[in-house]
Design an enzyme around this catalytic site. Structure first.
Site, PDB file in Angstrom:
ATOM      1  N   ARG A  40      31.020   3.545  44.134  1.00  0.00           N
ATOM      2  CA  ARG A  40      31.697   4.435  43.198  1.00  0.00           C
ATOM      3  C   ARG A  40      31.394   5.912  43.405  1.00  0.00           C
ATOM      4  NH1 ARG A  40      31.549   2.154  36.995  1.00  0.00           N
ATOM      5  NH2 ARG A  40      33.204   0.611  37.184  1.00  0.00           N
ATOM      6  N   HIS A  86      41.761  -1.424  43.195  1.00  0.00           N
ATOM      7  CA  HIS A  86      40.689  -0.788  42.417  1.00  0.00           C
ATOM      8  C   HIS A  86      40.770  -1.196  40.946  1.00  0.00           C
ATOM      9  CE1 HIS A  86      37.514   2.275  42.345  1.00  0.00           C
ATOM     10  NE2 HIS A  86      37.998   2.702  41.191  1.00  0.00           N
ATOM     11  N   TYR A 130      54.131  11.419  32.764  1.00  0.00           N
ATOM     12  CA  TYR A 130      54.886  12.663  32.838  1.00  0.00           C
ATOM     13  C   TYR A 130      54.760  13.363  34.188  1.00  0.00           C
ATOM     14  CZ  TYR A 130      55.108  12.227  27.764  1.00  0.00           C
ATOM     15  OH  TYR A 130      55.331  11.779  26.485  1.00  0.00           O
TER      16      TYR A 130
END
Length: 831
Positions: A40, A86, A130
């Site tokens: 990570r 993922h 958006y």
């Protein structure tokens, strides 16, 4: 610890283990920590990406969301990444995607975003439904050739698909875009850099594998932040590049005007809105005085924060207050990355070297893939060409065959085609039998065979493979490099490169082919005479060591050559390398002509008013020239002495008009005369006769003696040597034959060098094949003239002593009497 399993079924009880709770907690925490570290928080040193970034880019690559495609909803990209590669939550994926699109976070953005992806004021990106995104052209270079077996793949989290362990990465992304992350017990913070500078440094490492951090810093000036601003001082940069850790002072770019201070660039990762608010807070609480108004006039074109000053304010005072409190911040560099899955703090050279090793592997695997494809295509084309040569028989055989399988078998049996060739011929169309088509096949076959030859050359020659990497890197530079944004400014505590070099004594080694290097003197302990020494240089088979001498890293070196030229450089400009390194070609440091070799070196900081440089040539000419004539030496060198044809400059000494010169020849003759017998003359003069030589003799060296307090040390090529009192060398007029200094012959060889020494001095001897030995002068017997000497260094039959230098008593380190050095041999008995 015991556990009661009496109430459990047998099949369950068998699976119960008794463990100590602290042991289980410790192991579980370690497993968790390593999962966070490797999976990570830390980037891979090869492509500079964390797993989430790698998976986002690969998911976009698979979906065709490239720089030439239309933008796609970010939610779609996030969904693909989360579903296939993922499974850690959509918000973390979107945050990573948004950061790769932020021009104020990434020096070279990897995502081309459309919509609101956040701002330098700390505003968050708009919701993923958006915004839209696609790959930037640079991220396509990160994935270029991934289908050519250039990297290893591994199963995704549920085993349905495969994902790359690392991206091919045609650009050194870890350095150009940097990385930051907090793992368990460690963190990384690598700043971004200028792409052109990083590629130039990588090319330097290809051309010169022994390049030091200082050499690489000639290209990589320092971090280059996307928000510009200024780095104050170079010391911290050097520290970070050399150790992997450092703390930079980053200062805003601003202009002080009559009644205002205008801020136009902010330190990296500075929240502009928060900065303005905190300046206002400081004004309100009286920490900063003299500010009347504070306005943010920033727009899409850039930052502009205007600080209006009060009428009676002193701009310099307000400027210093702002610097002390808000316009400077510290950027801590921790160059921590995963190397073979393990976290490691890396220097600048190590970061570049690991990337270079990765590209070497990628280009090799790509070339092997292309070679297999080219050989397979060549095989098919060979079959087609052979079929065209026998077209009538081939057509008749196919026409008479019962079916395709029969035609294939017939072609294999009759014309010895392979199965693939036969299959291809059976499927050929009649239109491919035209003469024009035949010519095209022949042209393609020539191209393919040329490609095969080129690929085999790349795979068979490391220098060719590195040449391909270098060429591709320079293409990336041509395509994507831009100007630096971050300037590096000086401050009152600034240091120069010389200040960053430790002031220490070193040995400098020069070979016949003009390879040079320096080594710390501490690497060599004193040992008894008669040993072999240790390896001091890895010389090429056709090269030999010509000179070794002691110098301080801050000394100026005057390098005299066999052509009578002299050059000047600082000792620290010679690269520091290990004992086993060959060195760096001197033509990269000095502007030497072809065939020009360094034959003498003077170490000095500056000359005194009455000092001269006394020189001697191989044919026995001696001259003195005022030292002040060597104060301004061009980078291309200047004339030190005019030489007769076939003659060369052999030795140079600094004198002051009070010295005696002793000139020695290879056959063991030495003459002593007052230096004033050779009057001072200009640099372009030839000089006067110093010693009269026999036909088979030549000058090998010269010393400048101050009275009779010293001994004369003479060392021969086969490793013999002796010390003799200077009183045994009477002074005479120059141009005599001199006196016998040492008996030379097959046993001890010709004289290689002479030096003046006292008992407490240390000596450094180096052989032509690179063996180096440090001994005490007192270990060499003091005997009269006209003797053969004792064994000083045990040189191999095919080796000879090349050079001798003296470490003065005050500079010689204290070495225990029983000190020994690795690879030292037993002393050879005196004969």
């Amino acid at each position: 610890m015991s556990s009661d399993t009496s109430d459990l079924p047998d099949e369950v009880a068998e699976k119960v283990k008794s463990v100590r709770v602290e042991d289980e907690m410790e192991q579980s925490y370690i497993d968790y920590a390593m999962s966070v570290i490797a999976g990570r928080a830390l980037p891979d040193v090869r492509d500079g990406l964390k797993p989430v970034h790698k998976r986002i880019l690969y998911a976009m690559h698979r979906s065709g969301v490239t720089s030439n495609a239309s933008h796609r909803k970010s939610s779609n990209i996030v969904g693909d990444t989360m579903g296939d590669f993922h499974p850690h939550g959509d918000q973390s994926i979107y945050d990573a995607l948004a950061r790769m699109a932020q021009t104020f976070s990434m020096r070279y953005p990897l995502i081309d975003g459309q919509g609101n992806f956040g701002s330098v004021d700390g505003d968050p990106p708009a919701a993923m439904r958006y915004t839209e995104a696609r790959m930037d052209s640079l991220s396509e270079e990160m994935l270029a050739d991934i289908e050519m077996d250039t990297v290893d793949f591994k199963p995704n989290y549920d085993g349905r698909l495969e994902e790359p362990e690392v991206l091919p990465s045609a650009v050194p992304n870890l350095l150009i875009n940097g990385s930051s992350g907090i793992a368990v017990g460690m963190s990384t913070n690598i700043p971004p850099h200028n792409l052109g500078e990083v590629i130039d440094a990588t090319v330097e490492l290809i051309d010169n594998p022994d390049a030091t951090v200082e050499d690489l810093m000639e290209h990589v000036k320092g971090p280059d932040f996307p928000t510009g601003a200024n780095i104050v001082g170079r010391n911290a940069i050097h520290q970070a590049y050399k150790t992997g850790r450092g703390r930079l002072r980053v200062r805003a770019e601003y202009e002080v005007q009559d009644d205002r201070i205008v801020i136009t660039e902010l330190p990296f990762q500075t929240n502009k809105a928060r900065l303005i608010q905190r300046i206002a807070d400081h004004v309100n609480d009286g920490t900063i005085e003299g500010i009347r108004d504070l306005r943010d006039e920033s727009d899409r074109d850039g930052i502009r924060v205007v600080v209006e000053l009060k009428q009676n304010a002193i701009p310099e005072v307000v400027e210093n207050q702002l610097l002390n409190h808000r316009l400077e911040r510290t950027f801590s560099i921790i160059s921590l990355a995963l190397v073979d899955g393990q976290p490691k703090v890396l220097t600048l050279k190590e970061l570049l070297q690991h990337y270079l090793d990765h590209r070497r592997d990628v280009v090799r695997r790509r070339s092997e893939f292309e070679l297999d494809e080219a050989e397979e295509r060549a095989h098919i084309l060979e079959g087609r060409l052979r079929a065209l040569d026998n077209i009538d028989d081939v057509v008749e055989l196919i026409r008479n065959a019962d079916d395709r399988d029969g035609a294939r078998s017939g072609l294999q049996g009759t014309f010895d085609f392979s199965e693939k060739q036969a299959e291809h011929i059976v499927r050929m169309q009649l239109g491919s039998l035209t003469s024009l088509e035949s010519e095209e096949i022949e042209a393609e076959y020539e191209d393919v065979t040329a490609r095969i030859e080129r690929l085999e050359t790349i795979l068979g020659d490391e220098s060719e493979l590195l040449g391909v990497i270098k060429e591709e890197l320079l293409e990336m530079k041509e395509k994507y490099a831009d100007e630096r944004r971050t300037k590096i400014v000086e401050d009152t505590s600034e240091v120069t490169r010389e200040d960053l070099i430790a002031e220490e004594d070193v040995f400098v080694v020069v070979t016949e082919q003009d390879y040079v290097k320096r080594m710390p003197i501490e690497q060599f302990d004193a040992q008894g005479r008669g040993g072999k020494g240790i390896i001091g240089a890895d010389v090429k088979e056709d090269d030999t060591v010509s000179k070794v001498f002691r110098a301080n890293t801050h000394d100026y070196l005057l390098c005299f050559t066999n052509h009578g030229q002299v050059y000047r450089l600082k000792t620290y400009e010679i690269p520091e390398m290990s004992r086993t390194a060959r060195g760096k070609s001197a033509v990269n440091i000095l502007d030497l002509d072809k065939g020009e070799d360094i034959t003498a070196v003077i170490t000095t900081d500056e000359f005194e008013e009455d000092e001269s440089l006394s020189m001697v040539t191989q044919q026995g000419y001696v001259k003195r020239t005022a030292a002040k004539e060597f104060e301004n030496i061009l980078s291309t060198g200047i004339i030190a002495a005019r030489l007769e044809d076939g003659d060369k400059l052999v030795d140079v000494k600094v004198t002051d008009g009070t010295k005696d010169l002793l000139v020695s020849t290879k056959n063991g003759m030495t003459i002593r005369f007052d230096e004033t017998e050779a009057r001072e003359m200009g640099r372009s003069a030839r000089g006067v006769h110093g010693i009269r030589l026999d036909d088979d003799d030549e000058v090998v060296g010269m010393v400048a003696a101050n009275g009779d307090v010293d001994d004369l040390l003479t060392v021969t090529r086969r490793g013999y040597g002796k010390r003799t009192k200077l009183t045994e060398y009477r002074s005479q007029s120059r141009n005599g034959k001199g006196l016998i200094d040492i008996k030379t012959g097959d046993r001890n060889g010709h004289v290689t060098e002479i030096k003046t020494v006292i008992e407490d001095d240390h000596l450094v001897l180096m052989s032509e094949r690179g063996q180096i030995m440090r001994i005490r002068a007192e270990d060499i017997s003091e005997v009269g003239r006209n003797t053969m000497g004792v064994t000083v260094m045990d040189v191999d039959e095919d080796d000879r002593v090349a050079s001798v230098d003296v470490i003065p008593a005050e500079a010689a380190e204290a070495v225990p009497d029983d000190a020994e050095t690795a690879e030292e041999s037993e002393p050879v008995a005196d004969e």
